[in-house]
Design an enzyme around this catalytic site. Sequence first.
Site, PDB file in Angstrom:
ATOM      1  N   TYR A   1      53.633 -23.730  23.195  1.00 41.56           N
ATOM      2  CA  TYR A   1      54.703 -24.416  24.072  1.00 41.56           C
ATOM      3  C   TYR A   1      55.903 -25.543  23.380  1.00 41.56           C
ATOM      4  CZ  TYR A   1      52.227 -22.194  27.706  1.00 41.56           C
ATOM      5  OH  TYR A   1      51.957 -21.456  28.742  1.00 41.56           O
TER       6      TYR A   1
ATOM      7  N   ASP B   1      41.399 -22.233  27.322  1.00 41.09           N
ATOM      8  CA  ASP B   1      40.501 -20.786  26.006  1.00 41.09           C
ATOM      9  C   ASP B   1      40.047 -21.553  24.742  1.00 41.09           C
ATOM     10  OD1 ASP B   1      41.013 -17.845  27.879  1.00 41.09           O
ATOM     11  OD2 ASP B   1      42.579 -19.463  28.204  1.00 41.09           O
TER      12      ASP B   1
ATOM     13  N   HIS C   1      52.295 -17.880  17.950  1.00 45.24           N
ATOM     14  CA  HIS C   1      52.601 -17.540  19.585  1.00 45.24           C
ATOM     15  C   HIS C   1      53.841 -18.213  20.337  1.00 45.24           C
ATOM     16  CE1 HIS C   1      49.423 -19.842  21.255  1.00 45.24           C
ATOM     17  NE2 HIS C   1      48.950 -20.118  20.656  1.00 45.24           N
TER      18      HIS C   1
ATOM     19  N   TYR D   1      55.813 -21.254  34.838  1.00 50.99           N
ATOM     20  CA  TYR D   1      55.181 -22.236  34.641  1.00 50.99           C
ATOM     21  C   TYR D   1      55.748 -23.213  33.789  1.00 50.99           C
ATOM     22  CZ  TYR D   1      50.731 -22.793  32.199  1.00 50.99           C
ATOM     23  OH  TYR D   1      49.632 -22.525  31.382  1.00 50.99           O
ATOM     24  N   ARG D   2      55.596 -23.460  33.500  1.00 50.08           N
ATOM     25  CA  ARG D   2      55.478 -23.953  31.543  1.00 50.08           C
ATOM     26  C   ARG D   2      56.285 -22.893  30.593  1.00 50.08           C
ATOM     27  NH1 ARG D   2      49.661 -24.974  29.228  1.00 50.08           N
ATOM     28  NH2 ARG D   2      50.075 -26.932  28.057  1.00 50.08           N
TER      29      ARG D   2
END
Length: 580
Positions: free
Chosen positions: A145, A205, A448, A529-530
């Site tokens: 992010y 995670d 990622h 959502y983000r």
Amino acid sequence: MCKPTPVPSLNASHSGIPTRLEKEAQATKEKTYSLKTLPDSVPRKHPVKLPPNTSQENFDLAITELRKSLVNNDAVEINDKPLVDGWYMEHPNTHDAFHIADQEKLVCSAVAYPSSVEEVQEIVRWANRYLIPIYPISMGRNLGYGGAAPRVPGSVVVDLGREMNKVLRINGENASCMVEPGVSYFKLYEEVQKSGFPLWIDVPDVGGGSVLGNALDRGVGYTPYGDHFANHCGMEIVLPDGSLLRTGMGSLPGPNGDDNPTWESFQHSFGPSIDGLFTQSNFGIVTKMGFWLMPATEHQSYMITFPEEEQFGQIVDAIRPLALKRVLGNIPQLRHAIQELAVTGRPRTDWYSGSGPLPRDVVRDSISKLPVGNISWIFYGTQYGDATSITSQLSLIKKEFAKIAGSKFYLPSDLPPDHYIHSRVEVCSGIPSIRELSWLNWKPNAAHLFFSPITPTNSSDATKIHHLITTLHEKWGFDLFPTLCIAGREIHYITNIVYDRSDAEEKARARKMMKEMIDAAAQEGFGEYRTHLLFADQVAGTYDWGGGALMRFHEVIKDVLDPNGILAPGRNGIWPRGLS
Ligand code: ADP
């Protein structure tokens, strides 16, 4: 290749690895580095990126003053050295380690390390005097992010975690804690263990992130306390003018100058509930946050596999009533078979050497050789409570899923010790882990990016978004890694786009795919959502009901609280006046 240096330990650094995971972390690091073809660093193409509208002279002056106002000699570092991406456990705070554009695109000019709330206030006042944007991070492990990168290049990153990393209290009776920004899940877990209270934390995670930072970005985990923001209780915030605010019951002073005794017990105060304003926003710097902890309980993780791709909708429809009736103990994950290949930690080339997405028959052939056999979808769930209630919950769950042809139910004891389910058992019972990082062996120099839309929990909407994402992954040539966190009413459909950081063309394709997915999803009414910093404006722009009423509301608040626009301008698409 020389052997990678030892992974910093939690005893030595707030962002380090606990002793119990040292060996695994070292092996993970060695594996990651063995697949790396990029050098550790390359000479910078550009010198220090100055803050916008700031001359070198003013910057030097400002930094000299900042250094004087902070107690530690090394409390300010200029970002002028070669950029090092490192890896998960040794991540940079100078830029986005998982750069999806040029490595130097999202860099800060300097990093400041406050060692107290007063110093955070000092930094904010300083930023207002020099009109230099600042960007707070807690741990900076928001990888996928934007990591530790600021939205506006040249901002000064305020790295709260290095010095402000205490678990301030753990209350065994109230089952709660109060933490500073630099407390990772690894650290909170160790401290709760040391306290001896029979309590669980909730972990995402991978366990290296900041408990506070993750909740502010509205991250999730997998015990019944998995909604991190919903399970916070109380905040302390430095506002953009340098003043200090406590929310919830913390706004009522405790006796004798103590913290209010109900600060971590009741989320609200009197009047509007404002805590949400400080999540995914740029309205304040959070310096303390309370969290509820879950009383430890018996638990049973399990896995259900489904043979056919087309059973996706049926699986979603089976989950909904079980989740709505709260038969399911946590927010379960539904993963595609290809993830079963990726979590083995073996590179993609072990399965396929062609270009383009892994063909379905290759996934089928490959997965057939693994213990789960020829499957398409895997459901990971966990039940909680005493043995009798777990048994009765499991019988209901088995009965529902047995209606789907060819489904198979497994307990962890049915699978080999190196199977991923054993890591799920830990994560779903609040034990932070790093196993999920094995995905990053899929490609050399792997990083990622997450695409994370929300859809209603029903087969037609879920199939629509799944089809849209699958089609666009095929179009842009990426393997599709969908992980769905499925609640009773909504699904967090999280797609992990894995790319090679050394490949500018692949990164450009990933960016184009991301943009197309955001727009295509929005046209169907699905929003994220983000998102990663670089896509925040686009995502924010899709939430435009009522002619952009929501963003107008955000901007009004922003301009009132932060008239100079110094705090994380552009975060989540919220720009101060004159800077959009
Ligand atoms: P983590 O290491 O848990 O992934 P980060 O420290 O990267 O979390 O935080 C995620 C994002 O949340 C940051 O990029 C930043 O924008 C915001 N953030 C983090 N900590 C704070 C804080 N203490 N106050 C305000 N915003 C914060």
